[in-house]
Design an enzyme around this catalytic site. Structure first.
Site, PDB file in Angstrom:
ATOM      1  N   ARG A 148       0.839  -1.197   0.000  1.00  0.00           N
ATOM      2  CA  ARG A 148       0.000   0.000   0.000  1.00  0.00           C
ATOM      3  C   ARG A 148       0.876   1.250   0.000  1.00  0.00           C
ATOM      4  NH1 ARG A 148      -2.239  -3.467   4.025  1.00  0.00           N
ATOM      5  NH2 ARG A 148      -4.338  -4.204   3.510  1.00  0.00           N
ATOM      6  N   LYS A 172      -2.186  -2.431   7.869  1.00  0.00           N
ATOM      7  CA  LYS A 172      -3.278  -1.868   8.664  1.00  0.00           C
ATOM      8  C   LYS A 172      -3.296  -2.519  10.037  1.00  0.00           C
ATOM      9  CE  LYS A 172      -6.331  -0.530   4.878  1.00  0.00           C
ATOM     10  NZ  LYS A 172      -7.668  -0.677   4.262  1.00  0.00           N
ATOM     11  N   HIS A 241      -2.766   2.472  -6.073  1.00  0.00           N
ATOM     12  CA  HIS A 241      -3.676   1.337  -5.902  1.00  0.00           C
ATOM     13  C   HIS A 241      -3.834   0.546  -7.205  1.00  0.00           C
ATOM     14  CE1 HIS A 241      -5.723  -0.106  -2.400  1.00  0.00           C
ATOM     15  NE2 HIS A 241      -6.765  -0.473  -3.113  1.00  0.00           N
ATOM     16  N   ARG A 244      -1.179  -1.917  -7.203  1.00  0.00           N
ATOM     17  CA  ARG A 244      -1.528  -3.000  -6.257  1.00  0.00           C
ATOM     18  C   ARG A 244      -2.514  -3.963  -6.928  1.00  0.00           C
ATOM     19  NH1 ARG A 244      -1.769  -4.373  -0.652  1.00  0.00           N
ATOM     20  NH2 ARG A 244      -3.877  -4.620   0.193  1.00  0.00           N
ATOM     21  N   HIS A 267      -4.762  -8.619   3.325  1.00  0.00           N
ATOM     22  CA  HIS A 267      -6.207  -8.485   3.503  1.00  0.00           C
ATOM     23  C   HIS A 267      -6.657  -9.241   4.751  1.00  0.00           C
ATOM     24  CE1 HIS A 267      -7.102  -7.557  -1.014  1.00  0.00           C
ATOM     25  NE2 HIS A 267      -6.834  -6.476  -0.320  1.00  0.00           N
ATOM     26  N   TYR A 276     -10.493  -9.655  -7.264  1.00  0.00           N
ATOM     27  CA  TYR A 276      -9.534  -9.844  -8.348  1.00  0.00           C
ATOM     28  C   TYR A 276      -9.866 -11.049  -9.214  1.00  0.00           C
ATOM     29  CZ  TYR A 276      -6.930  -6.470  -5.639  1.00  0.00           C
ATOM     30  OH  TYR A 276      -6.567  -5.337  -4.958  1.00  0.00           O
TER      31      TYR A 276
END
Length: 296
Positions: A148, A172, A241, A244, A267, A276
């Protein structure tokens, strides 16, 4: 301290949301408070009812906002009231049980393999000075690891194991993960560090820096990505992004396991990664049509 300020601090320091996300929540709540002030006369969190939020929803629709934007704004209010319920300030969430406009699923944009290869392998796309090598390294790291924007900006030299070709990132919620990267990045890293040290003349805490030795920032990285992708794609959105998305799509196109891609991307659940599979499915369907005798 107001309830809104308390909630924003909760998002910052306890939930550890990114600065971009926190600002979005704050803006949404400020807009809702402004709406309440106009409609009711003053914004009191304890006096907001379901009809108040429904009225704001209709107001947003009349203003022509997209369903996706409306969903985000209502989610901000809902999260705020979930927090207030947890704190014992209110008993009910006035943003619950609302019928929201349908969001059309948007498939993530990505760049094809040949275009990325041209960008990174053609010697004319990046200069050989400090800025050019740094910019190429930025694109290579995004595409080679799928990290990210915030993860890239906060990279430190010690986070990279050149021998094992592994990179450590804090994602995150401060969750650490280890990602392999392409061997060719090592040569780029070495060239970059030499040029960086010549350019700024001293060691730095962060791997990627400006020509003044300061940590790179979001706008700079966005500019680098936009300028680079403009050379090879007509995609409307040219952002970190997109690289990514490209990383994930190319992995899946080459047969990578969905769970493995989930771990590489950091994730929290498989649902976030499954988006995806839509793009890879399109490729499979095209292959089927071309190869099967009755595929057409």
């Amino acid at each position: 301290m107001s309830y809104q300020e308390s909630f924003i601090n909760y998002l910052k320091y306890e939930k550890r949301y990114s600065s971009h996300t926190v600002v979005a929540y704050k803006n949404d709540l400020d807009q809702f408070a402004d709406y309440c002030a106009v409609v009711v006369g003053e914004f009191h969190v304890k006096e907001v009812i379901n009809d108040t939020v429904r009225g704001w929803l209709l107001h947003l629709m009349e203003q022509g906002l997209t369903p996706r934007s409306i969903h985000r704004k209502i989610t901000s209010v809902k999260s705020f009231y979930n927090y207030l319920m947890k704190e014992g300030v209110v008993e009910k969430n006035p943003a619950a049980n609302l019928t929201l406009p349908k969001v059309r699923k948007k498939l993530p944009g990505f760049v094809d393999e040949q275009s990325l290869a041209h960008l990174l392998d053609d010697g004319e796309n990046f200069t050989t000075d400090f800025s050019g090598i740094r910019d190429k390294l930025i694109i290579s790291l995004f595409y080679g690891t799928g990290i990210r924007l915030s993860e890239l900006i906060n990279l430190k030299e010690g986070d990279i194991d050149k021998r094992a070709k592994l990179i450590r990132v804090l994602g995150k919620r401060k969750k650490e993960r280890i990602i392999p990267y392409p061997a060719e990045i090592n040569n780029l890293l070495e060239s970059y560090v030499v040029e960086r040290n010549k350019e700024i003349g001293h060691k730095t805490e962060f791997l990627l820096v400006t020509n003044k030795g300061k940590q790179v920032y979001e706008k700079l990285v966005y500019r680098v990505v936009k300028k680079s992708l403009a050379r090879i794609t007509s995609l409307e959105k040219k952002s970190p992004h997109v690289l990514r998305h490209t990383y994930a799509t190319h992995l899946l196109n080459k047969g990578a396991d969905l769970n493995a891609v989930k771990e590489l991307l950091g994730h929290a659940n498989l649902a976030a990664t499954q988006v995806y599979t839509h793009t890879t499915f399109e490729k499979l369907r095209d292959s089927y049509k071309q190869a099967h005798p009755r595929g057409g």
